[in-house]
Design a protein around this motif. Structure first.
Motif, PDB file in Angstrom:
ATOM      1  N   ALA A  51       0.846  -1.198   0.000  1.00  0.00           N
ATOM      2  CA  ALA A  51       0.000   0.000   0.000  1.00  0.00           C
ATOM      3  C   ALA A  51       0.876   1.240   0.000  1.00  0.00           C
ATOM      4  CB  ALA A  51      -0.914   0.013   1.219  1.00  0.00           C
ATOM      5  N   VAL A  52       0.437   2.220  -0.756  1.00  0.00           N
ATOM      6  CA  VAL A  52       1.148   3.498  -0.805  1.00  0.00           C
ATOM      7  C   VAL A  52       0.103   4.612  -0.798  1.00  0.00           C
ATOM      8  CG1 VAL A  52       2.860   4.903  -1.995  1.00  0.00           C
ATOM      9  CG2 VAL A  52       2.919   2.417  -2.241  1.00  0.00           C
ATOM     10  N   ALA A  53       0.343   5.612   0.044  1.00  0.00           N
ATOM     11  CA  ALA A  53      -0.563   6.760   0.116  1.00  0.00           C
ATOM     12  C   ALA A  53       0.177   8.011  -0.320  1.00  0.00           C
ATOM     13  CB  ALA A  53      -1.084   6.927   1.533  1.00  0.00           C
ATOM     14  N   VAL A  54      -0.553   8.913  -0.955  1.00  0.00           N
ATOM     15  CA  VAL A  54       0.001  10.239  -1.221  1.00  0.00           C
ATOM     16  C   VAL A  54      -0.963  11.296  -0.686  1.00  0.00           C
ATOM     17  CG1 VAL A  54       1.332   9.600  -3.286  1.00  0.00           C
ATOM     18  CG2 VAL A  54      -1.004  10.423  -3.560  1.00  0.00           C
ATOM     19  N   VAL A  55      -0.391  12.388  -0.218  1.00  0.00           N
ATOM     20  CA  VAL A  55      -1.194  13.556   0.141  1.00  0.00           C
ATOM     21  C   VAL A  55      -1.050  14.544  -1.001  1.00  0.00           C
ATOM     22  CG1 VAL A  55      -1.423  15.501   1.733  1.00  0.00           C
ATOM     23  CG2 VAL A  55      -0.918  13.218   2.614  1.00  0.00           C
ATOM     24  N   LEU A  56      -2.189  15.019  -1.497  1.00  0.00           N
ATOM     25  CA  LEU A  56      -2.190  15.975  -2.613  1.00  0.00           C
ATOM     26  C   LEU A  56      -2.656  17.323  -2.112  1.00  0.00           C
ATOM     27  CD1 LEU A  56      -3.995  13.910  -5.410  1.00  0.00           C
ATOM     28  CD2 LEU A  56      -1.546  14.328  -5.227  1.00  0.00           C
ATOM     29  N   GLN A  57      -1.994  18.364  -2.599  1.00  0.00           N
ATOM     30  CA  GLN A  57      -2.422  19.723  -2.254  1.00  0.00           C
ATOM     31  C   GLN A  57      -2.474  20.593  -3.493  1.00  0.00           C
ATOM     32  OE1 GLN A  57       0.267  20.577   1.063  1.00  0.00           O
ATOM     33  NE2 GLN A  57      -1.508  20.505   2.423  1.00  0.00           N
ATOM     34  N   ARG A  58      -3.241  21.654  -3.382  1.00  0.00           N
ATOM     35  CA  ARG A  58      -3.386  22.626  -4.461  1.00  0.00           C
ATOM     36  C   ARG A  58      -2.024  23.142  -4.911  1.00  0.00           C
ATOM     37  NH1 ARG A  58      -8.056  26.024  -5.403  1.00  0.00           N
ATOM     38  NH2 ARG A  58      -7.065  27.999  -5.898  1.00  0.00           N
ATOM     39  N   ALA A  59      -1.880  23.284  -6.217  1.00  0.00           N
ATOM     40  CA  ALA A  59      -0.632  23.835  -6.747  1.00  0.00           C
ATOM     41  C   ALA A  59      -0.967  24.643  -7.988  1.00  0.00           C
ATOM     42  CB  ALA A  59       0.336  22.712  -7.103  1.00  0.00           C
ATOM     43  N   PRO A  60      -0.155  25.647  -8.313  1.00  0.00           N
ATOM     44  CA  PRO A  60      -0.412  26.400  -9.539  1.00  0.00           C
ATOM     45  C   PRO A  60      -0.145  25.533 -10.762  1.00  0.00           C
ATOM     46  CG  PRO A  60       1.599  27.169  -8.458  1.00  0.00           C
ATOM     47  CD  PRO A  60       1.007  26.137  -7.566  1.00  0.00           C
ATOM     48  N   ALA A  61      -0.878  25.802 -11.852  1.00  0.00           N
ATOM     49  CA  ALA A  61      -0.641  25.071 -13.097  1.00  0.00           C
ATOM     50  C   ALA A  61       0.836  25.161 -13.443  1.00  0.00           C
ATOM     51  CB  ALA A  61      -1.495  25.666 -14.215  1.00  0.00           C
ATOM     52  N   GLY A  62       1.379  24.069 -13.947  1.00  0.00           N
ATOM     53  CA  GLY A  62       2.816  24.052 -14.258  1.00  0.00           C
ATOM     54  C   GLY A  62       3.607  23.272 -13.224  1.00  0.00           C
ATOM     55  N   GLU A  63       2.985  23.084 -12.020  1.00  0.00           N
ATOM     56  CA  GLU A  63       3.610  22.232 -10.998  1.00  0.00           C
ATOM     57  C   GLU A  63       2.725  21.004 -10.813  1.00  0.00           C
ATOM     58  OE1 GLU A  63       4.241  24.104  -7.211  1.00  0.00           O
ATOM     59  OE2 GLU A  63       5.013  25.919  -8.154  1.00  0.00           O
ATOM     60  N   GLY A  64       3.260  19.958 -10.223  1.00  0.00           N
ATOM     61  CA  GLY A  64       2.451  18.779  -9.904  1.00  0.00           C
ATOM     62  C   GLY A  64       1.890  18.100 -11.141  1.00  0.00           C
ATOM     63  N   ILE A  65       0.621  17.690 -11.064  1.00  0.00           N
ATOM     64  CA  ILE A  65       0.006  16.939 -12.172  1.00  0.00           C
ATOM     65  C   ILE A  65      -0.242  17.896 -13.343  1.00  0.00           C
ATOM     66  CG2 ILE A  65      -1.995  15.591 -12.903  1.00  0.00           C
ATOM     67  CD1 ILE A  65      -2.277  14.756  -9.896  1.00  0.00           C
ATOM     68  N   LEU A  66       0.433  17.634 -14.446  1.00  0.00           N
ATOM     69  CA  LEU A  66       0.321  18.525 -15.605  1.00  0.00           C
ATOM     70  C   LEU A  66      -0.772  18.068 -16.564  1.00  0.00           C
ATOM     71  CD1 LEU A  66       4.091  19.030 -16.583  1.00  0.00           C
ATOM     72  CD2 LEU A  66       2.706  20.328 -14.937  1.00  0.00           C
ATOM     73  N   GLU A  67      -0.825  16.781 -16.814  1.00  0.00           N
ATOM     74  CA  GLU A  67      -1.728  16.286 -17.863  1.00  0.00           C
ATOM     75  C   GLU A  67      -1.999  14.807 -17.634  1.00  0.00           C
ATOM     76  OE1 GLU A  67      -4.244  16.866 -19.957  1.00  0.00           O
ATOM     77  OE2 GLU A  67      -3.056  18.544 -20.721  1.00  0.00           O
ATOM     78  N   THR A  68      -3.188  14.373 -18.048  1.00  0.00           N
ATOM     79  CA  THR A  68      -3.562  12.956 -17.920  1.00  0.00           C
ATOM     80  C   THR A  68      -4.250  12.493 -19.197  1.00  0.00           C
ATOM     81  OG1 THR A  68      -4.058  13.384 -15.581  1.00  0.00           O
ATOM     82  CG2 THR A  68      -4.778  11.263 -16.466  1.00  0.00           C
ATOM     83  N   ALA A  69      -4.025  11.249 -19.555  1.00  0.00           N
ATOM     84  CA  ALA A  69      -4.827  10.588 -20.587  1.00  0.00           C
ATOM     85  C   ALA A  69      -5.301   9.281 -19.968  1.00  0.00           C
ATOM     86  CB  ALA A  69      -3.982  10.320 -21.831  1.00  0.00           C
ATOM     87  N   TRP A  70      -6.568   8.960 -20.127  1.00  0.00           N
ATOM     88  CA  TRP A  70      -7.080   7.728 -19.507  1.00  0.00           C
ATOM     89  C   TRP A  70      -8.149   7.097 -20.370  1.00  0.00           C
ATOM     90  CZ3 TRP A  70     -10.018   9.217 -14.332  1.00  0.00           C
ATOM     91  CH2 TRP A  70     -10.755  10.386 -14.534  1.00  0.00           C
ATOM     92  N   HIS A  71      -8.202   5.777 -20.366  1.00  0.00           N
ATOM     93  CA  HIS A  71      -9.105   5.040 -21.251  1.00  0.00           C
ATOM     94  C   HIS A  71      -9.612   3.774 -20.575  1.00  0.00           C
ATOM     95  CE1 HIS A  71      -7.989   7.485 -24.746  1.00  0.00           C
ATOM     96  NE2 HIS A  71      -6.749   7.417 -24.280  1.00  0.00           N
ATOM     97  N   THR A  72     -10.767   3.320 -21.090  1.00  0.00           N
ATOM     98  CA  THR A  72     -11.342   2.039 -20.667  1.00  0.00           C
ATOM     99  C   THR A  72     -11.854   1.333 -21.917  1.00  0.00           C
ATOM    100  OG1 THR A  72     -12.191   3.160 -18.693  1.00  0.00           O
ATOM    101  CG2 THR A  72     -13.068   0.958 -19.151  1.00  0.00           C
ATOM    102  N   ASP A  73     -11.653   0.015 -22.007  1.00  0.00           N
ATOM    103  CA  ASP A  73     -12.295  -0.768 -23.058  1.00  0.00           C
ATOM    104  C   ASP A  73     -12.821  -2.065 -22.454  1.00  0.00           C
ATOM    105  OD1 ASP A  73     -13.196  -2.154 -25.210  1.00  0.00           O
ATOM    106  OD2 ASP A  73     -11.457  -1.746 -26.485  1.00  0.00           O
ATOM    107  N   GLY A  74     -14.101  -2.015 -22.091  1.00  0.00           N
ATOM    108  CA  GLY A  74     -14.737  -3.157 -21.426  1.00  0.00           C
ATOM    109  C   GLY A  74     -14.962  -4.352 -22.332  1.00  0.00           C
ATOM    110  N   SER A  75     -14.719  -4.201 -23.629  1.00  0.00           N
ATOM    111  CA  SER A  75     -14.881  -5.376 -24.500  1.00  0.00           C
ATOM    112  C   SER A  75     -13.778  -6.411 -24.234  1.00  0.00           C
ATOM    113  CB  SER A  75     -14.940  -4.971 -25.975  1.00  0.00           C
ATOM    114  OG  SER A  75     -13.773  -4.291 -26.348  1.00  0.00           O
ATOM    115  N   TYR A  76     -12.742  -6.002 -23.476  1.00  0.00           N
ATOM    116  CA  TYR A  76     -11.690  -6.955 -23.072  1.00  0.00           C
ATOM    117  C   TYR A  76     -11.817  -7.307 -21.585  1.00  0.00           C
ATOM    118  CZ  TYR A  76      -9.136  -5.436 -27.315  1.00  0.00           C
ATOM    119  OH  TYR A  76      -8.743  -5.154 -28.593  1.00  0.00           O
ATOM    120  N   SER A  77     -13.035  -7.220 -21.036  1.00  0.00           N
ATOM    121  CA  SER A  77     -13.155  -7.359 -19.578  1.00  0.00           C
ATOM    122  C   SER A  77     -12.783  -8.748 -19.071  1.00  0.00           C
ATOM    123  CB  SER A  77     -14.558  -6.973 -19.107  1.00  0.00           C
ATOM    124  OG  SER A  77     -15.510  -7.779 -19.748  1.00  0.00           O
ATOM    125  N   ASP A  78     -12.805  -9.758 -19.974  1.00  0.00           N
ATOM    126  CA  ASP A  78     -12.448 -11.112 -19.510  1.00  0.00           C
ATOM    127  C   ASP A  78     -10.940 -11.386 -19.618  1.00  0.00           C
ATOM    128  OD1 ASP A  78     -12.458 -11.099 -22.279  1.00  0.00           O
ATOM    129  OD2 ASP A  78     -13.092 -13.196 -22.442  1.00  0.00           O
TER     130      ASP A  78
END
Ligand code: ACO
Length: 332
Positions: free
Chosen positions: A167-194
């Motif tokens: 287990a790993v925990a992180v504490v996240l806090q507000r930051a100005p754009a340009g620091e911390g999380i910059l960008e995300t891409a995320w996807h799901t394809d349930g046709s491969y659920s098995d």
């Protein structure tokens, strides 16, 4: 800049726990028809930590969460949101995040679990980031935690050698754009659920029917070879997608932190996106595939090894049951 991207979230603290008990490849040689040479060559894994009888998902998550709060120097009452990413919750009702709330002392936090298998941590980080960007939370905790050993079929040599707990925990806090999380891409394809599933234990094949246990339904099943091929393609594509979204080239990446499922998958993806081995972090040799705990465990190990310094650009990418996959750029 899109609405909501003026403010982002940064990691203010990290807390890690691995169970003490270790299963080595030699242990598996005694349990199933396998060899250390096969496991190392086909996966890169040598050891994994597994929970003992006194431990559970909640005990791991509480320890990790407490350590993250101490690392961040944040009081538990300041946490507005707790998301626990896991595929192996303490029990179906209530959410493990709610179970651990009193022990963590995060009494002002809204608490829920998120299920996206090995992509769960990046999914949860992106959800928490949006809560923070929208002003719904100032401080959030995200925990990636698994007790996969409780659902591993130790008679199935193709899956049992892969998984570990942690287990790993992180504490996240507000930051100005340009620091911390910059960008995300995320996807799901349930046709491969098995491709990766645990068919039993839910409402279709409940665990209170003996036949379901006899048929070994409440255990993790995986179509390994097919999963492998989709994983290489999806991780490559999503890594390139997130760089493109951020308007960055791969040369800007200081450290690639991929989901630690298989060394051959990691090597193939790094080669396809054009990252040299010295920019690729690998710790699966010592921990195996810890699913939702995998990416944050790699981040923590990289930080402890001095490979992750403030200001570095991290590219994290995960892939797992769902199928789900995601990539995130973080200015550390
Ligand atoms: N020891 C020895 N032989 C084995 C073992 C083992 N532990 N496991 C499988 N084999 C055998 C198979 O029986 C097969 O034998 P056969 O040719 O006689 O039929 C042979 O090895 C090849 O099997 P494959 O499944 O084709 O082996 P592969 O090279 O694909 O490796 C593995 C298997 C390691 C599981 C790989 O497919 C893999 O890593 N897949 C992706 C895993 C992944 O990324 N999962 C996503 C995340 S998991 C989650 O979300 C919880």
């Amino acid at each position: 800049m899109p609405e909501g991207r003026q403010v982002t979230a940064r990691v203010a603290g990290l807390g890690v726990v691995l169970p003490e008990r270790v299963l080595t490849n030699a242990d598996f040689e005694r349990m199933v028809d396998t060899s250390d040479a096969w496991i190392v060559a086909r996966t890169g894994i040598r050891e994994r930590h597994v929970v003992g009888t006194e431990e559970s998902l909640a005990t791991l998550a509480v320890t990790a969460g407490g350590r993250a709060l101490a690392d961040a120097g944040v009081e538990p009452e300041a946490v507005d949101l707790l998301i626990l990413a896991t595929a192996t919750p303490e029990q179906p009702i209530p959410a493990t995040a709610a179970i651990i709330q009193p022990q963590l002392g995060v009494r002002n936090a809204v608490c829920f679990d998120l299920s996206a298998a090995c992509s769960g941590f990046l999914y949860a980080l992106n959800v928490a980031r949006q809560f923070i960007a929208a002003g719904e939370a100032a401080t959030a905790m995200v925990i990636g935690a698994e007790t996969l050993s409780r659902y591993t079929d130790y008679t199935d040599r193709a899956t049992c050698i892969l998984f570990g707990d942690g287990a790993v925990a992180v504490v996240l806090q507000r930051a100005p754009a340009g620091e911390g999380i910059l960008e995300t891409a995320w996807h799901t394809d349930g046709s491969y659920s098995d491709f990766i599933s645990m068919p039993g234990g839910g409402s279709k094949y409940p665990p209170n029917v003996k036949r379901h246990i006899d048929e070994r339904l409440p255990f993790i099943k995986m179509r390994g070879n097919e999963t492998f091929k989709v994983a290489v393609r999806a991780l490559t594509d999503v890594s390139q997608e997130v760089l493109e979204k951020a308007g960055m080239g791969v040369e800007a990446v200081d450290l690639f932190v991929p989901h630690q499922a298989n060394k051959r998958i990691i090597d193939a993806v790094a080669e396809r996106i054009g990252l040299p081995p010295e920019k690729v972090f690998v710790n699966l040799e010592r921990v195996g595939n810890t699913s939702a705990a995998s990416i944050p465990l790699a981040l923590a190990d990289a930080r402890n090894a001095g490979l992750l310094r403030r200001g570095d650009l991290v590219l994290a990418a995960a892939f797992g049951g769902g199928l789900t996959w995601a990539a995130m750029l973080i200015r550390w």
